[in-house]
Design an enzyme around this catalytic site. Structure first.
Site, PDB file in Angstrom:
ATOM      1  N   THR A 125       0.757  -1.163   0.041  1.00  0.00           N
ATOM      2  CA  THR A 125       0.095   0.055   0.001  1.00  0.00           C
ATOM      3  C   THR A 125       0.758   1.169  -0.036  1.00  0.00           C
ATOM      4  O   THR A 125       1.918   1.129   0.562  1.00  0.00           O
ATOM      5  CB  THR A 125      -1.070  -0.061   1.324  1.00  0.00           C
ATOM      6  OG1 THR A 125      -1.497   1.303   1.410  1.00  0.00           O
ATOM      7  CG2 THR A 125       0.130  -0.118   2.532  1.00  0.00           C
ATOM      8  N   ASP A 126       0.164   2.305  -0.420  1.00  0.00           N
ATOM      9  CA  ASP A 126       0.932   3.620  -0.303  1.00  0.00           C
ATOM     10  C   ASP A 126       1.215   4.131   0.972  1.00  0.00           C
ATOM     11  O   ASP A 126       2.124   5.130   1.212  1.00  0.00           O
ATOM     12  CB  ASP A 126       0.441   4.914  -1.398  1.00  0.00           C
ATOM     13  CG  ASP A 126      -1.001   5.220  -0.835  1.00  0.00           C
ATOM     14  OD1 ASP A 126      -1.518   4.363  -0.093  1.00  0.00           O
ATOM     15  OD2 ASP A 126      -1.739   6.072  -1.364  1.00  0.00           O
ATOM     16  N   GLU A 127       0.485   3.369   1.943  1.00  0.00           N
ATOM     17  CA  GLU A 127       0.626   4.059   3.319  1.00  0.00           C
ATOM     18  C   GLU A 127       1.681   3.844   3.861  1.00  0.00           C
ATOM     19  O   GLU A 127       2.430   4.513   4.882  1.00  0.00           O
ATOM     20  CB  GLU A 127      -0.599   3.371   4.168  1.00  0.00           C
ATOM     21  CG  GLU A 127      -1.976   4.061   3.889  1.00  0.00           C
ATOM     22  CD  GLU A 127      -2.908   4.140   5.195  1.00  0.00           C
ATOM     23  OE1 GLU A 127      -4.125   3.867   4.916  1.00  0.00           O
ATOM     24  OE2 GLU A 127      -2.551   4.005   6.167  1.00  0.00           O
ATOM     25  N   TYR A 149      -1.043  -0.004  11.516  1.00  0.00           N
ATOM     26  CA  TYR A 149      -1.475  -0.709  10.146  1.00  0.00           C
ATOM     27  C   TYR A 149      -0.263  -0.429   9.145  1.00  0.00           C
ATOM     28  O   TYR A 149       0.282  -1.234   8.642  1.00  0.00           O
ATOM     29  CB  TYR A 149      -2.798  -0.219   9.607  1.00  0.00           C
ATOM     30  CG  TYR A 149      -3.000  -0.576   8.175  1.00  0.00           C
ATOM     31  CD1 TYR A 149      -3.220  -1.776   7.813  1.00  0.00           C
ATOM     32  CD2 TYR A 149      -2.655   0.459   7.095  1.00  0.00           C
ATOM     33  CE1 TYR A 149      -3.248  -2.183   6.254  1.00  0.00           C
ATOM     34  CE2 TYR A 149      -3.066   0.026   5.873  1.00  0.00           C
ATOM     35  CZ  TYR A 149      -3.257  -1.060   5.285  1.00  0.00           C
ATOM     36  OH  TYR A 149      -3.085  -1.209   4.102  1.00  0.00           O
ATOM     37  N   LYS A 153       2.136  -3.023   7.453  1.00  0.00           N
ATOM     38  CA  LYS A 153       2.253  -3.211   5.973  1.00  0.00           C
ATOM     39  C   LYS A 153       3.643  -3.052   5.473  1.00  0.00           C
ATOM     40  O   LYS A 153       4.373  -3.603   4.528  1.00  0.00           O
ATOM     41  CB  LYS A 153       1.266  -2.307   5.352  1.00  0.00           C
ATOM     42  CG  LYS A 153      -0.134  -2.813   5.242  1.00  0.00           C
ATOM     43  CD  LYS A 153      -0.626  -4.147   4.797  1.00  0.00           C
ATOM     44  CE  LYS A 153      -0.284  -4.250   3.179  1.00  0.00           C
ATOM     45  NZ  LYS A 153      -0.838  -5.431   2.731  1.00  0.00           N
TER      46      LYS A 153
HETATM   47  P1  NAD Z   1     -10.336  -6.094   3.348  1.00  0.00           P
HETATM   48  O1  NAD Z   1     -10.137  -5.831   4.707  1.00  0.00           O
HETATM   49  O2  NAD Z   1     -11.496  -5.957   2.543  1.00  0.00           O
HETATM   50  O3  NAD Z   1     -10.025  -7.732   2.972  1.00  0.00           O
HETATM   51  C1  NAD Z   1      -9.172  -8.484   3.696  1.00  0.00           C
HETATM   52  C2  NAD Z   1      -9.110  -9.889   3.725  1.00  0.00           C
HETATM   53  O4  NAD Z   1      -8.207 -10.612   4.073  1.00  0.00           O
HETATM   54  C3  NAD Z   1     -10.380 -10.330   4.144  1.00  0.00           C
HETATM   55  O5  NAD Z   1     -11.352 -11.118   3.389  1.00  0.00           O
HETATM   56  C4  NAD Z   1     -10.126 -11.127   5.480  1.00  0.00           C
HETATM   57  O6  NAD Z   1     -10.892 -12.212   5.788  1.00  0.00           O
HETATM   58  C5  NAD Z   1      -8.783 -11.675   4.807  1.00  0.00           C
HETATM   59  N1  NAD Z   1      -7.846 -12.222   6.088  1.00  0.00           N
HETATM   60  C6  NAD Z   1      -7.495 -11.315   6.934  1.00  0.00           C
HETATM   61  N2  NAD Z   1      -6.806 -12.076   7.892  1.00  0.00           N
HETATM   62  C7  NAD Z   1      -6.209 -13.280   7.289  1.00  0.00           C
HETATM   63  C8  NAD Z   1      -5.697 -14.138   7.617  1.00  0.00           C
HETATM   64  N3  NAD Z   1      -4.857 -14.436   8.785  1.00  0.00           N
HETATM   65  N4  NAD Z   1      -5.470 -15.248   6.753  1.00  0.00           N
HETATM   66  C9  NAD Z   1      -6.218 -15.476   5.636  1.00  0.00           C
HETATM   67  N5  NAD Z   1      -7.218 -14.129   5.292  1.00  0.00           N
HETATM   68  C10 NAD Z   1      -7.231 -13.113   6.169  1.00  0.00           C
HETATM   69  O7  NAD Z   1      -8.933  -5.509   2.767  1.00  0.00           O
HETATM   70  P2  NAD Z   1      -8.766  -4.802   1.247  1.00  0.00           P
HETATM   71  O8  NAD Z   1      -9.308  -3.540   1.321  1.00  0.00           O
HETATM   72  O9  NAD Z   1      -9.573  -5.804   0.220  1.00  0.00           O
HETATM   73  O10 NAD Z   1      -7.335  -4.763   0.998  1.00  0.00           O
HETATM   74  C11 NAD Z   1      -6.471  -6.046   0.422  1.00  0.00           C
HETATM   75  C12 NAD Z   1      -5.084  -5.772   0.447  1.00  0.00           C
HETATM   76  O11 NAD Z   1      -4.898  -4.620  -0.307  1.00  0.00           O
HETATM   77  C13 NAD Z   1      -4.409  -5.580   1.872  1.00  0.00           C
HETATM   78  O12 NAD Z   1      -3.306  -6.150   1.900  1.00  0.00           O
HETATM   79  C14 NAD Z   1      -4.315  -3.806   1.998  1.00  0.00           C
HETATM   80  O13 NAD Z   1      -3.202  -3.676   2.605  1.00  0.00           O
HETATM   81  C15 NAD Z   1      -3.978  -3.588   0.336  1.00  0.00           C
HETATM   82  N6  NAD Z   1      -4.632  -2.400  -0.124  1.00  0.00           N
HETATM   83  C16 NAD Z   1      -5.642  -1.873   0.412  1.00  0.00           C
HETATM   84  C17 NAD Z   1      -6.003  -0.574  -0.496  1.00  0.00           C
HETATM   85  C18 NAD Z   1      -7.506  -0.031   0.032  1.00  0.00           C
HETATM   86  O14 NAD Z   1      -7.916   0.978  -0.260  1.00  0.00           O
HETATM   87  N7  NAD Z   1      -8.469  -0.995   0.522  1.00  0.00           N
HETATM   88  C19 NAD Z   1      -5.001   0.155  -1.050  1.00  0.00           C
HETATM   89  C20 NAD Z   1      -3.878  -0.398  -1.038  1.00  0.00           C
HETATM   90  C21 NAD Z   1      -3.596  -1.594  -0.644  1.00  0.00           C
HETATM   91  O1  DAU Z   2      -3.982   4.419   0.713  1.00  0.00           O
HETATM   92  C1  DAU Z   2      -4.190   3.054   0.850  1.00  0.00           C
HETATM   93  C2  DAU Z   2      -5.115   2.612   2.287  1.00  0.00           C
HETATM   94  O2  DAU Z   2      -6.291   3.337   2.149  1.00  0.00           O
HETATM   95  C3  DAU Z   2      -5.064   1.251   2.419  1.00  0.00           C
HETATM   96  O3  DAU Z   2      -3.936   0.647   2.573  1.00  0.00           O
HETATM   97  C4  DAU Z   2      -6.037   0.765   3.378  1.00  0.00           C
HETATM   98  O4  DAU Z   2      -6.015  -0.392   3.561  1.00  0.00           O
HETATM   99  C5  DAU Z   2      -7.450   1.634   3.446  1.00  0.00           C
HETATM  100  O5  DAU Z   2      -8.309   1.203   4.390  1.00  0.00           O
HETATM  101  C6  DAU Z   2      -7.115   3.116   2.983  1.00  0.00           C
HETATM  102  O6  DAU Z   2      -6.630   3.507   4.120  1.00  0.00           O
HETATM  103  P1  DAU Z   2      -7.128   5.285   4.649  1.00  0.00           P
HETATM  104  O7  DAU Z   2      -7.020   5.294   5.993  1.00  0.00           O
HETATM  105  O8  DAU Z   2      -7.135   6.062   3.673  1.00  0.00           O
HETATM  106  O9  DAU Z   2      -8.832   4.772   4.439  1.00  0.00           O
HETATM  107  P2  DAU Z   2     -10.268   5.105   5.097  1.00  0.00           P
HETATM  108  O10 DAU Z   2     -11.471   5.006   4.375  1.00  0.00           O
HETATM  109  O11 DAU Z   2     -10.079   4.580   6.656  1.00  0.00           O
HETATM  110  O12 DAU Z   2      -9.940   6.791   5.408  1.00  0.00           O
HETATM  111  C7  DAU Z   2      -9.956   7.615   4.219  1.00  0.00           C
HETATM  112  C8  DAU Z   2      -9.904   8.926   4.685  1.00  0.00           C
HETATM  113  O13 DAU Z   2     -11.316   9.190   5.303  1.00  0.00           O
HETATM  114  C9  DAU Z   2      -8.833   9.038   5.826  1.00  0.00           C
HETATM  115  O14 DAU Z   2      -8.270  10.662   5.703  1.00  0.00           O
HETATM  116  C10 DAU Z   2      -9.658   9.224   7.112  1.00  0.00           C
HETATM  117  C11 DAU Z   2     -11.035   9.637   6.830  1.00  0.00           C
HETATM  118  N1  DAU Z   2     -12.259   9.343   7.456  1.00  0.00           N
HETATM  119  C12 DAU Z   2     -12.368   8.005   7.378  1.00  0.00           C
HETATM  120  C13 DAU Z   2     -13.468   7.429   8.229  1.00  0.00           C
HETATM  121  C14 DAU Z   2     -13.600   5.698   8.160  1.00  0.00           C
HETATM  122  C15 DAU Z   2     -13.299  10.081   8.099  1.00  0.00           C
HETATM  123  O15 DAU Z   2     -13.002  11.408   7.998  1.00  0.00           O
HETATM  124  N2  DAU Z   2     -14.416   9.501   8.676  1.00  0.00           N
HETATM  125  C16 DAU Z   2     -14.534   8.198   8.797  1.00  0.00           C
HETATM  126  O16 DAU Z   2     -15.456   7.828   9.481  1.00  0.00           O
END
Ligand code: NAD
Ligand code: DAU
Length: 328
Positions: A125-127, A149, A153
Site C-alpha cells: 500500500t502507499d501508506e 497498520y 504493511k
Molecule cells: P479487506 O479488509 O477488505 O480484506 C482483507 C481480507 O483478508 C478479508 O477477506 C479477510 O478475511 C482476509 N484475512 C484477514 N486476515 C487473514 C488471515 N490471517 N488469513 C487469511 N485471510 C485473512 O482489505 P482490502 O481493502 O481488500 O485490502 C486487500 C489488500 O490490499 C491488503 O493487503 C491491503 O493492505 C491492500 N491495499 C488496500 C487498499 C484499499 O484502499 N483498500 C489500497 C492499497 C492496498
Molecule cells: O492508501 C491506501 C490505504 O487506503 C489502504 O492501505 C488501507 O487498507 C485503506 O483502508 C485506506 O486507508 P485510509 O485510512 O486512507 O482509508 P479510510 O477509508 O479509513 O479513510 C480515508 C480518509 O477518510 C482518511 O483520511 C480518514 C477519513 N475518514 C475515514 C473514516 C472511516 C473520515 O473522515 N471519517 C471516517 O469515518
C-alpha cells in the site's frame, strides 16, 4: 494454470477473483483459482460466486504453515492480498495487524519456498511511505509509516523483498493508493458515508476534512496487479495510483450530492490519531514499463459505486448490522 489468491473474500481480493473468473485478464482464461481466506469480520463468502467450475474456496489462515504446505503444491502463482486493512482498528489494537500482515506474509513465503511456486505478487500500500506535503512518491522513497497498520504493511513489504533477495523467489510488490468500488466494507470512508446517507444518517468527518487521499477504482487496481503478475520484474516495486487526489471534505460533498443529502448531514468529529495529511503516488514506472493505464474516471466510478450500494442494501446491511455492529 492455477493461482492461489489470499484474502480472496475481501474487497480487493474478491474483485480480482471475480474479474479473473470473468476472463478479464488475458492469459488466465482457463486458470483455476484457489481462494484462501480466514473469513475475519472483513471477509465475506458472498463476495465470491457460490460455485464456479474454476473456483475452489478454502477457509484458512495465512499464518497456518501446515495448511499452506498442503495447499500450495500444484499452483503456478500466488497473489497475496490477505491482511488486516483498517487503520482505525489498528489504533485500537495492533496485535492482529502484526500477526497477519507480518507473520502471515513470512509464513506464506516459507510455504512458497517449500512448494516451488513460480511467481508471487505481494499487495502492499502507499501508506508505507507515510504522508507527503508536496510532490508524489516514487518507489525509491523511504518507508516512514505513521500507524500500526502502515507499519505492519511496511514490515510485510520488506519481508516479501527479502524472500526475493535471499531466496530468489520470483516476487514483485505493488503499492496502491486508496481504492473504492462495490463490495467494500462499510467501515471505510466511501461505503460508510454512502450507506449512512442512504439510511438518512449523518457522516462522521474526521478533523477539518482537509486530508487528501488519491482514489482509484478497484477494477483499475486489479488490472495493475494482473500486469505486474504477468510482466513485472522480480524484486521490483510498482506504485499503482489513479491521479485523483481529493480532500475528504470534497469527497463528502460529492457523496451528499449523489445521494441528494444536505450539508447538515456532516458531523464533524475528533481527528484520527496520527492522521496522514496527504497521499500522492507517482505511477510513471508501471505506466512506462508495463503499459498500465487506469480506465475508470473518478466521477463516473464514484457515481456507479453509489448506485451499486443503493441497489445492494441486502449486501451492506448484512455486513454493517450482522455480526459486527461497531460502525459510525
Ligand atoms: P479487506 O479488509 O477488505 O480484506 C482483507 C481480507 O483478508 C478479508 O477477506 C479477510 O478475511 C482476509 N484475512 C484477514 N486476515 C487473514 C488471515 N490471517 N488469513 C487469511 N485471510 C485473512 O482489505 P482490502 O481493502 O481488500 O485490502 C486487500 C489488500 O490490499 C491488503 O493487503 C491491503 O493492505 C491492500 N491495499 C488496500 C487498499 C484499499 O484502499 N483498500 C489500497 C492499497 C492496498
Ligand atoms: O492508501 C491506501 C490505504 O487506503 C489502504 O492501505 C488501507 O487498507 C485503506 O483502508 C485506506 O486507508 P485510509 O485510512 O486512507 O482509508 P479510510 O477509508 O479509513 O479513510 C480515508 C480518509 O477518510 C482518511 O483520511 C480518514 C477519513 N475518514 C475515514 C473514516 C472511516 C473520515 O473522515 N471519517 C471516517 O469515518
Amino acid at each position: 494454470m492455477r493461482i492461489l489468491v489470499t484474502g480472496a473474500a475481501g474487497f480487493i481480493g474478491s474483485n480480482f477473483v471475480r474479474n479473473l473468473l470473468a476472463n478479464a485478464y488475458a492469459g488466465w482464461e482457463d486458470a483455476g483459482v484457489t481462494a484462501l481466506d480466514k473469513l475475519t469480520y472483513a471477509g465475506n463468502r458472498d463476495n465470491l460466486p457460490a460455485a464456479h467450475p474454476r473456483l475452489e474456496f478454502v477457509q484458512g489462515d495465512v499464518c497456518d504453515l501446515g495448511l499452506l504446505r498442503d495447499l500450495l503444491p500444484g499452483h503456478d502463482a500466488v497473489v497475496h492480498f490477505a491482511a488486516e486493512s483498517h487503520v482505525d482498528r489498528s489504533l485500537e489494537g495492533a496485535g492482529p495487524f502484526f500477526r497477519t500482515n507480518v507473520l502471515g506474509t513470512q509464513t506464506l513465503l516459507d510455504a512458497v519456498l517449500d512448494s516451488g511456486v513460480e511467481r508471487v505478487v505481494h499487495v502492499s500500500t502507499d501508506e508505507v511511505y507515510g504522508s507527503i506535503d508536496e510532490g508524489s512518491w516514487t518507489e525509491d522513497r523511504p518507508l516512514l509509516p505513521n500507524t500500526p497498520y502502515a507499519a505492519s504493511k511496511a514490515c510485510s513489504d520488506l519481508v516479501a523483498r527479502t524472500y526475493w533477495r535471499t531466496h530468489g523467489v520470483n516476487l514483485s510488490i505493488t503499492r496502491c493508493s486508496n481504492n473504492y468500488g462495490p463490495y467494500q466494507h462499510p467501515e471505510k470512508l466511501i461505503p460508510l458515508f454512502v450507506t449512512n446517507l442512504l439510511e438518512g444518517r449523518q457522516v462522521p468527518l474526521y478533523g477539518d476534512g482537509r486530508n487528501i487521499r488519491e482514489w482509484l477504482h478497484v477494477d483499475d487496481h486489479c488490472r495493475g496487479i494482473h500486469l505486474v503478475l504477468d510482466s513485472g520484474r522480480a524484486g521490483e516495486i510498482y506504485n499503482i495510483g489513479g491521479g485523483n487526489e481529493r480532500t475528504n471534505r470534497a469527497i463528502t460533498e460529492r457523496l451528499l450530492e449523489l445521494t441528494g443529502s444536505g450539508e447538515g448531514m456532516i458531523r464533524h468529529v475528533a481527528d484520527r490519531k496520527a492522521h496522514d495529511l496527504r497521499y500522492s503516488i507517482d505511477e510513471s514506472k508501471i505506466r512506462e514499463e508495463l503499459g498500465y493505464v487506469p480506465q475508470i474516471g473518478f466521477e463516473e466510478g464514484l457515481a456507479a459505486t453509489v448506485a451499486w450500494y443503493r441497489d445492494h442494501p441486502d449486501w451492506w446491511k448484512a455486513v454493517k448490522y450482522g455480526a459486527d455492529r461497531d460502525h459510525g
